[in-house]
Design a protein around this motif. Structure first.
Motif, PDB file in Angstrom:
ATOM      1  N   ALA A 124       0.889  -1.555   0.119  1.00 38.96           N
ATOM      2  CA  ALA A 124       0.088   0.229  -0.365  1.00 38.96           C
ATOM      3  C   ALA A 124       1.079   1.000  -0.284  1.00 38.96           C
ATOM      4  O   ALA A 124       0.368   2.226  -0.614  1.00 38.96           O
ATOM      5  CB  ALA A 124      -1.003   0.178   1.258  1.00 38.96           C
ATOM      6  N   TYR A 150       4.293   1.645  -1.372  1.00 33.46           N
ATOM      7  CA  TYR A 150       4.599   1.755  -2.399  1.00 33.46           C
ATOM      8  C   TYR A 150       3.501   1.801  -3.712  1.00 33.46           C
ATOM      9  O   TYR A 150       4.616   2.739  -3.827  1.00 33.46           O
ATOM     10  CB  TYR A 150       5.140   0.146  -2.692  1.00 33.46           C
ATOM     11  N   ALA A 151       2.783   1.680  -3.355  1.00 29.11           N
ATOM     12  CA  ALA A 151       1.679   2.409  -4.017  1.00 29.11           C
ATOM     13  C   ALA A 151       1.515   3.689  -4.659  1.00 29.11           C
ATOM     14  O   ALA A 151       1.114   3.805  -5.219  1.00 29.11           O
ATOM     15  CB  ALA A 151       0.149   1.306  -4.417  1.00 29.11           C
ATOM     16  N   LEU A 152       2.376   4.167  -3.405  1.00 24.24           N
ATOM     17  CA  LEU A 152       2.045   5.601  -3.102  1.00 24.24           C
ATOM     18  C   LEU A 152       2.940   7.053  -3.185  1.00 24.24           C
ATOM     19  O   LEU A 152       3.332   7.342  -3.142  1.00 24.24           O
ATOM     20  CB  LEU A 152       0.975   5.833  -1.658  1.00 24.24           C
TER      21      LEU A 152
END
Lengths: 258, 304
Positions: free
Chosen positions: B191, B193-195
């Motif tokens: 989560a 990393y995805a930001l």
């Protein structure tokens, strides 16, 4: 804001295992593209390769090109962190940060990028929560932990968190598979609204969902056990569900296998 | 369709469910008794030990001088004086040890969980940590003596004791931190990393705070544990009956060292001091465990 994807001859490997074979696909901006297909056919793998998220698994690598508005996200001088900042992702299971409050969850991306201005963070939190249709439910408990929300609310919190960093593209990996029908409906309505501003790619096992929310549908399949996954067919959602050109697609959507 | 089977107002002649058979009841009874017995056997020595120490030692502790005075100038047969000097030594040696061991241990655990990827170097590190956790405290003490005193030429001091304690504390900190970090779900890392958050920031701002409560508990328990170590203080620092605040030089008392020295005192006052110091050490370690519990409860992840 919204950008287009062009996937050219994309092959994905986990170590020696060839997971996905030669995908060619164009994803237009402000449009919802759904990936459907049986389990293990590589749709999540393709989705995760669109923001280089699959790289967190040791041994994973890709061949081919993924162009975001013409720019290859796998070019050697591209920082994967920047790619993920531009291409947001929502996961199968809601995963709010357990140590943070609802508001801190939403602004986590900005705060961890170094934004400190409280007014700006408050504004972004409100705008993102409104964008995720969650504001009215949580506005009185923004400082409570995000883990205390229901599953559907947590997933919308995760969507709010993803859109708070204003990505160009939003990837969704089976965002409703852990949710009840009411929460699913809320998320689907949200996807239809988000489409106005974002390019969205969604993986789903629910074919009605693909039919309801997507403009374009891509069908993935496995040719056999141990074989790499393939993109069988991609077309307008209406055409895929009424008159697919491949027999395998027709079999799958009519429930004859998978 | 036979009405007799589906009509709830007319139950069948023989009930469908039987009561628990005698053999199963007996087995259940037997298993419960064995578990109860095992519990009692485990608790008896603990209670016995606590009662003995409290009964023999509490008399020493009720004297206010016990907590505020050293044994400077106190004759072996005198009932005056206290263990302030030893209490100070025990706490300071453990704290200096923790200041060195905790950062190294946590960083090593972060490497093993977040960056090691089961590589050769990570496996060697894990193996070495395992070996280190099996090293007897006397060996750790002799190693520090050979390195710090004989080879490098420093004098024996409280700091040398702390160095030996580091060797004993390090594997405990690495192991407990490693386990806590592995408990953090990968979904949270993804989560983050995805930001668009870099890996190091994900570790510092997401993973470590999520595991914080467990890490703190592990560190406090490890600290409490090294406080009772006796071999390092016997080898690496001389006993002193008075207060020495200098960590890097001179003799410094600690509770285990005081107990050992007073054991050699044949007077009744010496016996009382031994029991008193033993009780003080137990209380000190209990205090640390209590603080660990409180911190972990305070920093635990809340959902409401």
């Amino acid at each position: 804001m919204a950008k287009r994807f062009d996937i050219k001859d994309l092959n994905i490997y986990y170590g020696k295992f060839h997971a996905v074979n030669s995908v060619n696909l164009a994803v237009p901006p402000r449009n919802v593209t759904a990936f459907i297909g049986p389990s293990g056919c590589g749709k999540s793998t393709v989705l995760r390769s669109l923001n280089r998220m699959h790289e967190v698994i040791p041994g994973a690598r890709v061949e081919g090109k993924v162009l975001l508005d013409g720019e290859d996200i796998y070019a050697s001088n591209v920082d994967p962190v920047e790619v993920r900042r531009t291409i947001g992702m929502v996961f199968q299971r809601p995963n709010p940060f357990p140590t943070m409050s609802i508001k801190d969850n939403v602004v986590a991306g900005l705060r961890l990028a170094g934004v400190k201005n409280k007014k700006q963070l408050d504004d972004v939190a409100e705008r993102s929560l409104r964008g995720a249709n969650l504001w009215n439910e949580v506005k009185d408990r923004l400082d409570k932990p995000g883990g205390g929300l229901s599953g559907g609310q947590q997933q919308r919190l995760c969507i709010a968190r993803a859109i708070a960093v204003q990505p160009d593209v939003l990837l969704m990996d089976e965002p409703c598979s852990a949710l009840d029908p009411i929460s699913t409906l809320a998320i689907e309505d949200l996807i239809t609204e988000l489409k106005k501003e974002y390019t969205i790619v969604i993986v789903t096992h629910n074919m009605q969902q693909a039919a309801r929310v997507s403009d374009q549908t891509a069908f993935f399949n496995l040719l056999g056990v141990g074989q790499p996954g393939q993109l069988i067919e991609v077309d307008d959602t209406e055409k895929i569900f009424s008159n697919p050109s491949q027999k395998a697609t027709e079999d799958y959507i009519s429930g004859r296998f998978g | 369709m036979t009405a007799t089977l589906t009509d709830p107002n007319r139950p069948a002649q023989t009930p469908a469910f039987q009561k628990i058979s005698g053999a199963r009841q007996f087995k259940n009874y037997l298993a419960m008794s064995l578990m109860g017995l095992a519990f009692v056997v485990a608790v008896i020595p603990l209670v016995w030990l606590l009662v003995t120490v409290v009964v023999s030692g509490y008399e020493a502790l009720v004297n206010a001088d016990w907590w505020s005075k050293s044994l400077k100038g106190v004759l072996p047969e005198q009932f005056t004086g206290g263990v302030y000097h030893a209490l100070y030594g025990s706490i300071v040696q453990a704290v200096v040890c923790a200041v060195i061991a905790v950062p190294i241990g946590i960083l090593a655990a972060v490497y093993l969980v977040e960056y090691g990827n089961n590589s050769r170097f990570a496996r060697i590190t894990t193996f070495m940590v395992d070996i280190l956790s099996g090293v007897p405290s006397i060996v750790a003490a002799l190693f520090v003596f050979a390195l710090w005193v004989t080879t490098l030429g420093f004098e024996t001091s409280a700091f040398a004791v702390s160095l030996a304690l580091v060797l004993l504390m390090l594997p405990v900190v690495v192991r407990s931190t490693e386990e806590m970090l592995r408990l953090v779900p990968d979904e949270l890392r993804e989560a983050s990393y995805a930001l668009g958050v870099p890996k190091w920031k994900t570790i510092v701002k997401i993973v470590l705070p999520t595991a914080l409560s467990g890490i703190v508990t592990g560190v406090m328990l490890a600290t409490a544990r090294v406080m009772g170590e006796t071999a390092p203080v016997l080898v690496l620092v001389g006993y002193s009956r008075s207060i020495n605040f200098d960590v890097f030089g001179g003799n410094m008392a600690s509770l285990p060292l005081l107990i050992y020295n007073e054991l050699l005192n044949p007077e009744e006052a010496g016996q009382l001091r031994v029991w008193g110091a033993a009780l003080t050490l137990i209380l000190l370690i209990m205090f640390f465990n209590l603080v660990a519990t409180l911190i972990s409860r305070f920093s635990a992840i809340k959902t409401k």
